[in-house]
Design a protein around this motif. Structure first.
Motif, PDB file in Angstrom:
ATOM      1  N   ALA A 143       0.835  -1.210   0.000  1.00  0.00           N
ATOM      2  CA  ALA A 143       0.000   0.000   0.000  1.00  0.00           C
ATOM      3  C   ALA A 143       0.865   1.254   0.000  1.00  0.00           C
ATOM      4  N   VAL A 144       1.935   1.247   0.795  1.00  0.00           N
ATOM      5  CA  VAL A 144       2.829   2.403   0.853  1.00  0.00           C
ATOM      6  C   VAL A 144       3.538   2.588  -0.486  1.00  0.00           C
ATOM      7  N   ALA A 145       4.003   1.494  -1.076  1.00  0.00           N
ATOM      8  CA  ALA A 145       4.679   1.590  -2.371  1.00  0.00           C
ATOM      9  C   ALA A 145       3.751   2.162  -3.431  1.00  0.00           C
ATOM     10  N   ALA A 146       2.504   1.678  -3.473  1.00  0.00           N
ATOM     11  CA  ALA A 146       1.543   2.180  -4.461  1.00  0.00           C
ATOM     12  C   ALA A 146       1.249   3.658  -4.235  1.00  0.00           C
ATOM     13  N   HIS A 147       1.158   4.050  -2.967  1.00  0.00           N
ATOM     14  CA  HIS A 147       0.893   5.453  -2.639  1.00  0.00           C
ATOM     15  C   HIS A 147       1.988   6.359  -3.197  1.00  0.00           C
ATOM     16  N   GLN A 172       4.257  -5.423  -7.586  1.00  0.00           N
ATOM     17  CA  GLN A 172       2.841  -5.442  -7.923  1.00  0.00           C
ATOM     18  C   GLN A 172       2.674  -5.259  -9.428  1.00  0.00           C
ATOM     19  N   PRO A 173       1.883  -6.115 -10.067  1.00  0.00           N
ATOM     20  CA  PRO A 173       1.653  -5.985 -11.513  1.00  0.00           C
ATOM     21  C   PRO A 173       1.117  -4.596 -11.858  1.00  0.00           C
ATOM     22  N   GLY A 174       1.690  -4.009 -12.874  1.00  0.00           N
ATOM     23  CA  GLY A 174       1.217  -2.718 -13.344  1.00  0.00           C
ATOM     24  C   GLY A 174       1.768  -1.521 -12.604  1.00  0.00           C
ATOM     25  N   LEU A 175       2.534  -1.756 -11.524  1.00  0.00           N
ATOM     26  CA  LEU A 175       3.047  -0.621 -10.745  1.00  0.00           C
ATOM     27  C   LEU A 175       4.257   0.025 -11.414  1.00  0.00           C
ATOM     28  N   ASN A 176       4.994  -0.740 -12.195  1.00  0.00           N
ATOM     29  CA  ASN A 176       6.129  -0.210 -12.951  1.00  0.00           C
ATOM     30  C   ASN A 176       7.177   0.434 -12.039  1.00  0.00           C
ATOM     31  N   CYS A 177       7.428  -0.223 -10.911  1.00  0.00           N
ATOM     32  CA  CYS A 177       8.408   0.314  -9.963  1.00  0.00           C
ATOM     33  C   CYS A 177       8.912  -0.834  -9.092  1.00  0.00           C
ATOM     34  N   LYS A 178       9.862  -1.604  -9.612  1.00  0.00           N
ATOM     35  CA  LYS A 178      10.313  -2.813  -8.950  1.00  0.00           C
ATOM     36  C   LYS A 178      11.150  -2.506  -7.711  1.00  0.00           C
ATOM     37  N   PHE A 179      11.120  -3.455  -6.778  1.00  0.00           N
ATOM     38  CA  PHE A 179      12.015  -3.418  -5.628  1.00  0.00           C
ATOM     39  C   PHE A 179      13.353  -4.022  -6.050  1.00  0.00           C
TER      40      PHE A 179
END
Length: 399
Positions: A143-147, A172-179
């Protein structure tokens, strides 16, 4: 061999709580001013008691004064309060996200903007990250990452710490911001099952040998010792002063493994001067000292949190090195823990042979970064790598 506690972080979530997170959205909100932290003190305290493993670094008593004593505001680096909290659909506090936004350099349009957790000190805050129940950790991080991806124009690099799982479990699929994995930090726990004699039989053969030699050395020399335990706030100042003296003596000892002096800087001493007194008033501080002839020759700071004892920094007089006084002190502390009903001793973070010999359980905290999905952020990523390198050198060599 050290047992690794992987399953502990994979606590079985009840059907009610699992279904709850499927159907309700977590809300992330920012607390813009330090005064706002005091308004959630009650909720914070309740949540902190549900974290695992128990550590001092998740409490308001640590984090709030940390900001006062360690935030940076120079031409090179400026830290901005960027604290967030996470609530569920019913308004219940689910997590605290003690973040700051660091600008390096402090001013200018090309300043690197780093989101990172409180605790960017010289390895004094041993574990950093989101503060929540273990079973809430993954949904909270997601949730924090998506925010923050939704607000990607506000930051360049997010430095994650204290992650419980492998980094790919947070993507997360579609977030386009990998860890992106950056490292691991082990923590070591001893479960105090049975008795001291039982534990002594479980430790490594080398540990049993070291214990026997340490006690025999003192006995052969006709040297008597006593264990002093400081817990009353009126005794803290004197005990802490003795600790700092011994810690400094060990750090300055020649021809020994390098142990930097963590308590030299004035802001560090000011922070601990206040924190330790407050911890004693809460009943959470124990300073253990091994005394010979009425003089402290070894000392260790520890924190008693519920039924867990957290081992923090130590120091000893190098003149007593041949008698292995730190080994004796460690053993006496664990004996004390058994006698006082302590359920678990946390040997603290960082791989060290002196810890592994106790045959503890190992927990891995992982570190990762996310790069904001903007052109500016990827261009600045090389600068971030240089910043990381400078930080590692600062922690390693700071006197």
């Amino acid at each position: 061999m050290t047992q690794r506690l992987v399953s502990t972080f994979q606590i079985n979530i009840t059907a009610v709580r699992s279904n709850f997170y499927k159907n309700q959205k977590l809300t992330v909100e920012r607390l813009s001013h330090p005064e706002a932290l005091s308004r959630i003190a009650g909720e914070w305290g309740l949540l902190d008691r549900q974290t695992w493993p128990s550590m001092p670094f998740t409490s308001a008593a640590w984090i709030v004064p940390w900001w006062k004593h360690f935030r940076r505001n120079t031409a090179l680096v400026r830290d901005e309060l960027f604290f967030h909290i996470v609530r569920d659909g019913n308004g219940e506090l689910v997590a605290l996200v003690p973040l700051m936004r660091t600008f390096a350099p402090a001013i200018g349009p090309r300043a690197l903007r780093i989101l990172q957790f409180f605790g960017t000190d010289a390895a004094l805050t041993e574990v950093r990250g989101v503060i929540c129940r273990p079973e809430d950790h993954v949904p909270v991080v997601k949730a924090v990452a998506a925010h923050f991806v939704a607000a990607c124009g506000d930051w360049d690099v997010f430095r994650w710490a204290g992650l419980h799982r492998t980094v790919d479990e947070y993507d997360q699929p579609g977030l386009n911001c990998k860890f992106l994995m950056r490292g691991e930090l082990p923590d070591y726990l001893i479960k105090l099952d049975g008795s001291w004699d039982d534990l002594r039989q479980r430790v490594s053969a080398n540990m049993r040998k070291n214990l026997r030699k340490a006690y025999d050395s003192l006995e052969r020399g006709g040297i008597n010792f006593a264990l002093r335990v400081t817990e009353r706030h009126e005794d803290v100042a004197a005990a802490f002063a003795r600790f700092v003296e011994l810690h400094t003596a060990r750090a300055q000892a020649p021809d020994m493994i390098l142990h930097p002096n963590k308590f030299g800087p004035s802001n560090v001493r000011a922070f601990f001067g206040a924190y330790l007194h407050a911890a004693a008033e809460r009943g959470e501080l124990r300073i253990f000292e091994l005394e010979i002839g009425g003089v402290a020759v070894a000392s260790r700071l520890t924190f008693l949190i519920e039924s867990d004892l957290y081992m923090y920094f130590a120091g000893y007089d190098p003149a007593w090195k041949t008698h292995s006084v730190m080994t004796v002190l460690m053993a006496e502390i664990i004996k004390w823990a058994y006698a006082h009903g302590i359920e678990q001793v946390n040997l603290s973070t960082g791989h060290d042979q002196s810890k592994v010999r106790w045959k503890p359980c190992e927990i891995l905290f992982r570190e990762a970064v996310q790069v904001s999905p903007t052109r500016r952020a990827w261009a600045a990523f090389q600068l971030f790598r240089a910043y990381e390198g400078w930080g590692r050198l600062r922690i390693r060599w700071k006197p």
